[in-house]
Design a protein around this motif. Structure first.
Motif, PDB file in Angstrom:
ATOM      1  N   TYR A   7       0.824  -1.209   0.000  1.00 21.02           N
ATOM      2  CA  TYR A   7       0.000   0.000   0.000  1.00 21.02           C
ATOM      3  C   TYR A   7       0.867   1.272   0.000  1.00 21.02           C
ATOM      4  CZ  TYR A   7      -3.168   3.644   1.651  1.00 21.02           C
ATOM      5  OH  TYR A   7      -3.856   4.805   1.793  1.00 21.02           O
ATOM      6  N   GLY A  47      -3.427   7.943   4.907  1.00 16.40           N
ATOM      7  CA  GLY A  47      -2.609   6.752   4.682  1.00 16.40           C
ATOM      8  C   GLY A  47      -1.141   7.030   4.966  1.00 16.40           C
TER       9      GLY A  47
ATOM     10  N   HIS B  30      -6.955   9.580  -6.414  1.00 11.23           N
ATOM     11  CA  HIS B  30      -6.600   8.547  -5.446  1.00 11.23           C
ATOM     12  C   HIS B  30      -7.692   7.485  -5.307  1.00 11.23           C
ATOM     13  CE1 HIS B  30      -4.589   6.748  -2.084  1.00 11.23           C
ATOM     14  NE2 HIS B  30      -5.582   7.007  -1.262  1.00 11.23           N
ATOM     15  N   SER B  31      -8.943   7.904  -5.302  1.00 11.54           N
ATOM     16  CA  SER B  31     -10.020   6.925  -5.129  1.00 11.54           C
ATOM     17  C   SER B  31     -10.089   5.980  -6.323  1.00 11.54           C
ATOM     18  CB  SER B  31     -11.358   7.633  -4.914  1.00 11.54           C
ATOM     19  OG  SER B  31     -11.644   8.476  -6.003  1.00 11.54           O
ATOM     20  N   ILE B  34      -7.521   3.257  -5.944  1.00 15.44           N
ATOM     21  CA  ILE B  34      -7.958   2.207  -5.019  1.00 15.44           C
ATOM     22  C   ILE B  34      -9.081   1.374  -5.653  1.00 15.44           C
ATOM     23  CG2 ILE B  34      -9.167   1.883  -2.791  1.00 15.44           C
ATOM     24  CD1 ILE B  34      -7.400   4.165  -1.751  1.00 15.44           C
ATOM     25  N   ILE B  36     -12.383   2.584  -6.044  1.00 17.27           N
ATOM     26  CA  ILE B  36     -13.651   2.851  -5.354  1.00 17.27           C
ATOM     27  C   ILE B  36     -14.774   3.064  -6.365  1.00 17.27           C
ATOM     28  CG2 ILE B  36     -14.867   4.519  -3.890  1.00 17.27           C
ATOM     29  CD1 ILE B  36     -12.253   4.858  -2.346  1.00 17.27           C
ATOM     30  N   PHE B  50     -14.884  -1.092  -2.626  1.00 15.36           N
ATOM     31  CA  PHE B  50     -13.725  -1.437  -3.458  1.00 15.36           C
ATOM     32  C   PHE B  50     -13.371  -2.894  -3.204  1.00 15.36           C
ATOM     33  CE2 PHE B  50     -11.765   0.131   0.478  1.00 15.36           C
ATOM     34  CZ  PHE B  50     -10.807  -0.833   0.747  1.00 15.36           C
ATOM     35  N   LEU B  56      -3.138  -3.143  -2.275  1.00 11.62           N
ATOM     36  CA  LEU B  56      -3.697  -2.424  -1.125  1.00 11.62           C
ATOM     37  C   LEU B  56      -3.261  -3.039   0.199  1.00 11.62           C
ATOM     38  CD1 LEU B  56      -7.367  -1.962  -2.419  1.00 11.62           C
ATOM     39  CD2 LEU B  56      -5.448  -0.374  -2.622  1.00 11.62           C
ATOM     40  N   PRO B  69      -6.809   2.670   2.716  1.00  9.20           N
ATOM     41  CA  PRO B  69      -7.900   2.618   1.735  1.00  9.20           C
ATOM     42  C   PRO B  69      -9.288   2.690   2.370  1.00  9.20           C
ATOM     43  CG  PRO B  69      -6.228   0.978   1.219  1.00  9.20           C
ATOM     44  CD  PRO B  69      -5.853   1.562   2.555  1.00  9.20           C
ATOM     45  N   THR B  72      -9.920   6.319   3.036  1.00  7.35           N
ATOM     46  CA  THR B  72     -10.258   6.977   1.766  1.00  7.35           C
ATOM     47  C   THR B  72     -11.708   6.706   1.383  1.00  7.35           C
ATOM     48  OG1 THR B  72      -7.976   6.823   0.989  1.00  7.35           O
ATOM     49  CG2 THR B  72      -9.663   7.100  -0.689  1.00  7.35           C
ATOM     50  N   LEU B  73     -12.114   5.438   1.514  1.00  6.60           N
ATOM     51  CA  LEU B  73     -13.492   5.038   1.199  1.00  6.60           C
ATOM     52  C   LEU B  73     -14.490   5.824   2.049  1.00  6.60           C
ATOM     53  CD1 LEU B  73     -15.286   2.718  -0.223  1.00  6.60           C
ATOM     54  CD2 LEU B  73     -15.128   1.572   1.995  1.00  6.60           C
TER      55      LEU B  73
END
Lengths: 128, 154
Positions: A7, A47, B30-31, B34, B36, B50, B56, B69, B72-73
């Motif tokens: 990640y 993150g 960014h999403s 990942i 999303i 996701f 990840l 992640p 972020t979600l």
């Protein structure tokens, strides 16, 4: 040397020296960390902060390589919008107990005295 | 069209329609990285998800995804829940976001996150939400956040 997980590669993180004995992580700017146009995604900043907190805790644990770290929670304060610039972050272990570690991290761009975000984490330590 | 123009058209198409915005984000920031995607929404909530992917992973020993992640979600679902509740796009910034990690997400499972905006004032929106990986009754994360409007909502 503490290995960074996949990640961290997705975020484009690399080690960038240290501050107060703790590893500094740098996140390059790019589309992979972009949120709304012109600004970093809050999730990417979070993150980065989390990875800096983990790296600081691993460093503080030092030789105790057998300890598993389980994040219990994180609170992130967003202080300024992250612009289209490289971002750096470093963690600080405020308390290292037998079962719980309290770890903080800050992220900045250009000037460490002007943080863009800060995080506090509680981590559960599982030894042996 | 620039990213900015895409963004504007996604949010100005009569009221607020989260589907287009999420699809636009899939191709860009960014999403999208990942993965999303949009699951659904109601009057005051939005659900996104996701899929598990090795890129990840935060703990290679267990193949568990990193918590980043998930933040972020939930950050994105939170933002969207405010716009569906208000019925329009209002520029806003995240003040703070707290995530409780109730348990690790299971490897190879899709993570779903649903957030609701349960209170909106002139300046601040309050959100909460949960994430799960298949069974909503067995959540893996709980989220509470506050957002500040850059313009006063009408």
């Amino acid at each position: 040397m503490i290995a960074l997980p996949p990640y961290a590669d997705l975020l484009g993180l690399r080690r960038d020296g240290e501050r107060d004995g703790m590893p500094v992580l740098a996140m390059a700017f790019g589309r992979q960390v972009l949120g709304r146009p012109g600004f970093l995604h809050g999730g990417a900043i979070s993150g980065l902060l989390e990875m800096a907190a983990f790296a600081a805790l691993r460093t503080a644990l030092g030789e105790e390589g057998e300890v598993r770290i389980k994040p219990v929670n994180i609170t992130v304060d967003f202080m300024r919008g992250g612009r289209e610039l490289p971002t750096q972050a470093v963690g600080h272990v405020s308390r290292l107990g037998k079962r719980i570690a309290n770890v903080e991290a800050i992220a900045w761009q250009e000037n460490p005295d002007v943080p863009i975000a800060a995080a506090r984490m509680n981590m559960l330590l599982v030894r042996g | 069209m620039s990213d900015s123009d895409h963004f504007s058209s996604a949010i100005q198409a009569g009221g607020f329609e989260p589907t287009q915005l999420v699809e636009m984000a899939r191709m860009h920031g960014h999403s999208g990285k990942i993965g999303i995607r949009y699951d659904g929404h109601g009057e005051d909530w939005v659900e996104l998800s996701f899929d598990w992917h090795e890129k990840l992973v935060g703990d290679p020993a267990t193949a568990t995804i990193a918590s980043g992640p998930i933040i972020t979600l939930m950050d994105m679902a939170s933002s969207l829940s405010i716009w569906v509740r208000s019925g329009r796009y209002i520029p806003q910034v995240t003040l703070d976001l707290r995530v409780d990690y109730l348990r690790p997400a299971r490897p190879h499972h899709t993570v779903h996150g649903r957030c609701e905006c349960y209170r909106m004032t002139r300046s601040i929106a309050f959100v909460r939400g949960q994430a799960h990986d298949g069974d909503p009754q067995d959540p893996l994360a709980h989220v509470a956040g506050t957002f500040m409007f850059l313009d006063d909502p009408a």
